[in-house]
Motif scaffolding. Structure first.
Motif, PDB file in Angstrom:
ATOM      1  N   GLU A  80       6.709  32.965  -3.680  1.00  0.00           N
ATOM      2  CA  GLU A  80       6.947  33.812  -4.831  1.00  0.00           C
ATOM      3  C   GLU A  80       6.857  32.977  -6.106  1.00  0.00           C
ATOM      4  O   GLU A  80       7.458  31.921  -6.215  1.00  0.00           O
ATOM      5  CB  GLU A  80       8.327  34.471  -4.725  1.00  0.00           C
ATOM      6  CG  GLU A  80       8.422  35.495  -3.611  1.00  0.00           C
ATOM      7  CD  GLU A  80       9.767  36.191  -3.583  1.00  0.00           C
ATOM      8  OE1 GLU A  80      10.578  35.915  -4.488  1.00  0.00           O
ATOM      9  OE2 GLU A  80      10.007  36.996  -2.675  1.00  0.00           O
ATOM     10  N   GLY A  81       6.097  33.484  -7.077  1.00  0.00           N
ATOM     11  CA  GLY A  81       5.918  32.797  -8.337  1.00  0.00           C
ATOM     12  C   GLY A  81       4.659  31.972  -8.425  1.00  0.00           C
ATOM     13  O   GLY A  81       4.306  31.507  -9.511  1.00  0.00           O
ATOM     14  N   ASP A  82       3.967  31.733  -7.289  1.00  0.00           N
ATOM     15  CA  ASP A  82       2.725  30.952  -7.323  1.00  0.00           C
ATOM     16  C   ASP A  82       1.654  31.672  -8.122  1.00  0.00           C
ATOM     17  O   ASP A  82       1.560  32.901  -8.103  1.00  0.00           O
ATOM     18  CB  ASP A  82       2.210  30.702  -5.912  1.00  0.00           C
ATOM     19  CG  ASP A  82       3.002  29.611  -5.206  1.00  0.00           C
ATOM     20  OD1 ASP A  82       3.873  29.018  -5.857  1.00  0.00           O
ATOM     21  OD2 ASP A  82       2.750  29.375  -4.015  1.00  0.00           O
ATOM     22  N   VAL A  83       0.817  30.892  -8.799  1.00  0.00           N
ATOM     23  CA  VAL A  83      -0.344  31.422  -9.525  1.00  0.00           C
ATOM     24  C   VAL A  83      -1.553  31.333  -8.603  1.00  0.00           C
ATOM     25  O   VAL A  83      -1.810  30.294  -8.007  1.00  0.00           O
ATOM     26  CB  VAL A  83      -0.595  30.629 -10.819  1.00  0.00           C
ATOM     27  CG1 VAL A  83      -1.809  31.186 -11.550  1.00  0.00           C
ATOM     28  CG2 VAL A  83       0.634  30.680 -11.709  1.00  0.00           C
ATOM     29  N   VAL A  84      -2.298  32.415  -8.455  1.00  0.00           N
ATOM     30  CA  VAL A  84      -3.467  32.433  -7.586  1.00  0.00           C
ATOM     31  C   VAL A  84      -4.675  32.946  -8.362  1.00  0.00           C
ATOM     32  O   VAL A  84      -4.536  33.719  -9.307  1.00  0.00           O
ATOM     33  CB  VAL A  84      -3.241  33.321  -6.336  1.00  0.00           C
ATOM     34  CG1 VAL A  84      -2.130  32.747  -5.482  1.00  0.00           C
ATOM     35  CG2 VAL A  84      -2.904  34.749  -6.733  1.00  0.00           C
ATOM     36  N   ALA A  85      -5.840  32.490  -7.959  1.00  0.00           N
ATOM     37  CA  ALA A  85      -7.101  32.968  -8.530  1.00  0.00           C
ATOM     38  C   ALA A  85      -7.693  34.020  -7.607  1.00  0.00           C
ATOM     39  O   ALA A  85      -7.324  34.128  -6.435  1.00  0.00           O
ATOM     40  CB  ALA A  85      -8.080  31.814  -8.716  1.00  0.00           C
ATOM     41  N   GLN A  86      -8.598  34.799  -8.143  1.00  0.00           N
ATOM     42  CA  GLN A  86      -9.260  35.814  -7.327  1.00  0.00           C
ATOM     43  C   GLN A  86      -9.991  35.154  -6.164  1.00  0.00           C
ATOM     44  O   GLN A  86     -10.724  34.186  -6.342  1.00  0.00           O
ATOM     45  CB  GLN A  86     -10.242  36.612  -8.180  1.00  0.00           C
ATOM     46  CG  GLN A  86     -10.931  37.737  -7.412  1.00  0.00           C
ATOM     47  CD  GLN A  86     -11.864  38.535  -8.298  1.00  0.00           C
ATOM     48  OE1 GLN A  86     -12.103  38.175  -9.442  1.00  0.00           O
ATOM     49  NE2 GLN A  86     -12.390  39.610  -7.785  1.00  0.00           N
ATOM     50  N   GLY A  87      -9.755  35.661  -4.965  1.00  0.00           N
ATOM     51  CA  GLY A  87     -10.392  35.113  -3.774  1.00  0.00           C
ATOM     52  C   GLY A  87      -9.581  34.045  -3.061  1.00  0.00           C
ATOM     53  O   GLY A  87      -9.975  33.599  -1.983  1.00  0.00           O
ATOM     54  N   ASP A  88      -8.453  33.601  -3.640  1.00  0.00           N
ATOM     55  CA  ASP A  88      -7.626  32.588  -2.971  1.00  0.00           C
ATOM     56  C   ASP A  88      -7.006  33.164  -1.694  1.00  0.00           C
ATOM     57  O   ASP A  88      -6.533  34.296  -1.689  1.00  0.00           O
ATOM     58  CB  ASP A  88      -6.500  32.121  -3.899  1.00  0.00           C
ATOM     59  CG  ASP A  88      -6.999  31.146  -4.956  1.00  0.00           C
ATOM     60  OD1 ASP A  88      -8.173  30.761  -4.880  1.00  0.00           O
ATOM     61  OD2 ASP A  88      -6.210  30.794  -5.855  1.00  0.00           O
ATOM     62  N   PRO A  89      -6.965  32.378  -0.602  1.00  0.00           N
ATOM     63  CA  PRO A  89      -6.295  32.859   0.612  1.00  0.00           C
ATOM     64  C   PRO A  89      -4.786  32.874   0.414  1.00  0.00           C
ATOM     65  O   PRO A  89      -4.217  31.962  -0.188  1.00  0.00           O
ATOM     66  CB  PRO A  89      -6.721  31.837   1.672  1.00  0.00           C
ATOM     67  CG  PRO A  89      -7.028  30.593   0.902  1.00  0.00           C
ATOM     68  CD  PRO A  89      -7.576  31.050  -0.423  1.00  0.00           C
ATOM     69  N   LEU A  90      -4.136  33.912   0.935  1.00  0.00           N
ATOM     70  CA  LEU A  90      -2.692  34.077   0.775  1.00  0.00           C
ATOM     71  C   LEU A  90      -1.965  33.937   2.113  1.00  0.00           C
ATOM     72  O   LEU A  90      -0.976  33.228   2.205  1.00  0.00           O
ATOM     73  CB  LEU A  90      -2.391  35.445   0.153  1.00  0.00           C
ATOM     74  CG  LEU A  90      -3.124  35.769  -1.155  1.00  0.00           C
ATOM     75  CD1 LEU A  90      -2.803  37.177  -1.600  1.00  0.00           C
ATOM     76  CD2 LEU A  90      -2.777  34.761  -2.228  1.00  0.00           C
ATOM     77  N   VAL A  91      -2.455  34.639   3.123  1.00  0.00           N
ATOM     78  CA  VAL A  91      -1.837  34.608   4.454  1.00  0.00           C
ATOM     79  C   VAL A  91      -2.944  34.547   5.494  1.00  0.00           C
ATOM     80  O   VAL A  91      -3.950  35.251   5.371  1.00  0.00           O
ATOM     81  CB  VAL A  91      -0.962  35.858   4.700  1.00  0.00           C
ATOM     82  CG1 VAL A  91      -0.303  35.775   6.076  1.00  0.00           C
ATOM     83  CG2 VAL A  91       0.095  36.013   3.621  1.00  0.00           C
ATOM     84  N   ARG A  92      -2.754  33.703   6.502  1.00  0.00           N
ATOM     85  CA  ARG A  92      -3.728  33.610   7.593  1.00  0.00           C
ATOM     86  C   ARG A  92      -3.047  33.963   8.905  1.00  0.00           C
ATOM     87  O   ARG A  92      -1.925  33.534   9.174  1.00  0.00           O
ATOM     88  CB  ARG A  92      -4.318  32.199   7.699  1.00  0.00           C
ATOM     89  CG  ARG A  92      -5.319  31.858   6.611  1.00  0.00           C
ATOM     90  CD  ARG A  92      -6.129  30.625   6.996  1.00  0.00           C
ATOM     91  NE  ARG A  92      -7.109  30.287   5.966  1.00  0.00           N
ATOM     92  CZ  ARG A  92      -6.921  29.347   5.047  1.00  0.00           C
ATOM     93  NH1 ARG A  92      -5.787  28.660   5.050  1.00  0.00           N
ATOM     94  NH2 ARG A  92      -7.845  29.095   4.158  1.00  0.00           N
TER      95      ARG A  92
END
Length: 498
Positions: A80-92
């Motif tokens: 929670e609070g992380d900055v992500v870019a479009q297309g970044d993997p979040l959960v595998r």
């Protein structure tokens, strides 16, 4: 009062739902309005002005979920609070079984393609050479045939002749009617299944399309209601009672329009899924029809010349053995040797001629089936990694490694960093009556003392929270510009003009 108690601080994601917590500050902020680097000014506050505490929050958020159920989560790559870019993997997810399935499908496809290529290339040179040698040997035996009589083997020769004649009769007769009937039934069943699939998938797609159109109509109605509510709010600005009613109506119209937009987006996703299902389902059903037809053609074609030639050679050889044992030795041996030559000649010609059309059709159908299996396996593997559809912040994480997924259950909530606003969540009931939408505001920040922004009241939420003696309301502030130094959940002081 400089700050509200930490327990009252919450992140309100307007597009989806409210989510509490203290997310980490982002490294950079995408501004929804023109940015400013500094603006030194002194905020002038009159007795009629209302000063409230507010917090910086994103305007909207997105709920993300897996389409698969019962899969084990391998990695949760964000907090929670992380900055992500479009297309970044979040959960595998644990993709070991899925990867093995992809490898199996690829190997199967490579195998059937190799078999198809081998079929088109014709017989290998080694097989042709062996057939040529067999023909030469048969021709030599024909030339060297001599009579040899073996009286004690007469019964064995008669048995061999009967078996060879029975096999030749079966090959010449061809497939039994029951076998052909089953093959024709398989073709009819595959064709019927194709038609059922075409009708069912088309109906599902049409239903999804109609649902999408209905949601689009709902959105247009909601937009019309919102426009009328805005006009009524402007007309009723001088009348407190009418103004409150108009504000409530506008709030409801705004919420209804947001819900209609979300419903339309979900309907679009459902329609695209139905369209893809139709393409994949029809391709698989058509491949089954082609495979069944190829099988029927093989049965209808009957025995190959190679098989018939071999059976006739076996009969001739058995007759020759029996005749030789009974006295007509030389002639029977010559006949057998001649039959062996004819078989070897037929075999060689068949190898040189290449494959039959029915065999080619069957190999092509096998390739199509394997391609569909590979696409299905690759799609399942791709869906095993949840990626960010837009750039933003992780507002919530509702899954841990080792847990099993549930299709459609939100596991990640992303806050879109491209649009920001401020929320004053603790305006009491005595003060809220002095606030109206569109009112001019001045915004200052203790963290950035040289920065003062202007803006307006975007909306006032109609439902208050708190004890019976006092209710607290939320006011949403839309700034006219933005500054890259501001951070999510940063406190601000908002001065609202009457």
């Amino acid at each position: 009062m400089r700050y509200l108690a930490g327990a009252l601080v919450a992140l309100l994601v307007v597009a989806v739902f409210s989510l509490g917590g203290e997310p980490l500050p982002p490294e950079s902020v995408a501004a929804q309005s023109p940015t400013v680097t500094s603006q030194i000014a002194q905020v002038q506050v009159s007795e009629q002005d209302l000063v409230v505490e507010a917090r910086v929050v994103p305007v909207r958020s997105i709920e993300l979920s897996f389409p698969l159920s019962g899969m084990t989560v391998a990695e949760v790559l964000v907090r929670e609070g992380d900055v992500v870019a479009q297309g970044d993997p979040l959960v595998r997810l644990d993709t070991r079984d899925l990867r093995l399935e992809v490898e199996r499908a690829r190997a199967q496809l490579a195998r059937v393609r190799a078999e198809y290529d081998q079929l088109l290339e014709g017989a290998p040179a080694a097989d042709v050479a062996a057939a040529q040698a067999q023909l030469a040997e048969a021709q030599a035996r024909l030339q060297q045939a001599q009579a040899r009589v073996m009286p004690q083997d007469i019964q064995a020769a008669q048995a061999r002749l009967a078996a060879a004649q029975a096999r030749l009769t079966k090959l010449e007769r061809g497939a039994r009617p029951a076998e052909l009937d089953r093959a024709r039934a398989a073709v009819a069943a595959a064709q019927a299944d194709l038609e059922r699939q075409r009708a069912a998938l088309a109906a599902a797609k049409e239903q999804a399309r109609r649902h999408m159109e209905e949601r689009a109509n709902d959105l247009r109605v909601a937009q019309g209601d919102y426009s009328r509510a805005v006009q009524e709010r402007e007309v009723a600005s001088g009348d407190d009672n009418r103004g409150r009613a108009a504000a409530e109506a506008l709030e409801k119209a705004t919420l209804a329009m947001a819900n209609a937009e979300s419903a339309l987006e979900r309907a679009k996703v459902d329609y695209e899924a139905a369209r893809q299902a139709e393409i994949t389902g029809l391709a698989l059903a058509e491949t089954r029809v082609a495979s069944a037809r190829a099988e029927l053609e093989l049965l209808q074609a009957g025995a190959t010349p190679d098989e018939l030639a071999q059976a006739r050679a076996d009969v001739a050889a058995a007759l020759a053995d029996l005749a030789r044992l009974q006295g007509d030795v030389r002639q029977s041996e010559l006949d057998a040797a001649a039959a062996a030559v004819r078989y070897a000649q037929t075999r060689l010609e068949e190898l040189i001629a290449g494959p039959r059309s029915a065999s080619i059709a069957q190999a092509q159908a096998a390739i199509q089936l394997s391609e569909v299996d590979l696409k299905r396996a690759e799609l399942a593997l791709e869906r095993a990694t949840l990626v960010a559809p837009v750039a933003g912040f992780v507002a919530a994480v509702d899954i841990d490694p080792g847990e099993l997924t549930s299709a459609g259950h939100p596991v990640i909530v992303l806050a879109d960093s491209s649009a920001w606003q401020l929320e004053a969540q603790s305006v009491d009931d005595l003060s809220i009556v002095r606030v109206h939408e569109g009112a001019a505001v001045t915004i200052s920040f203790d963290a950035v003392p040289d920065l003062v922004l202007t803006g307006k009241v975007a909306r006032v939420k109609p439902f208050g929270k708190g004890e019976r003696s006092q209710a607290l309301y939320t006011v949403v502030i839309a700034p006219d510009m933005w500054d890259e130094r501001l951070r999510w959940n940063m406190p601000a002081q908002v001065t609202i003009a009457p």
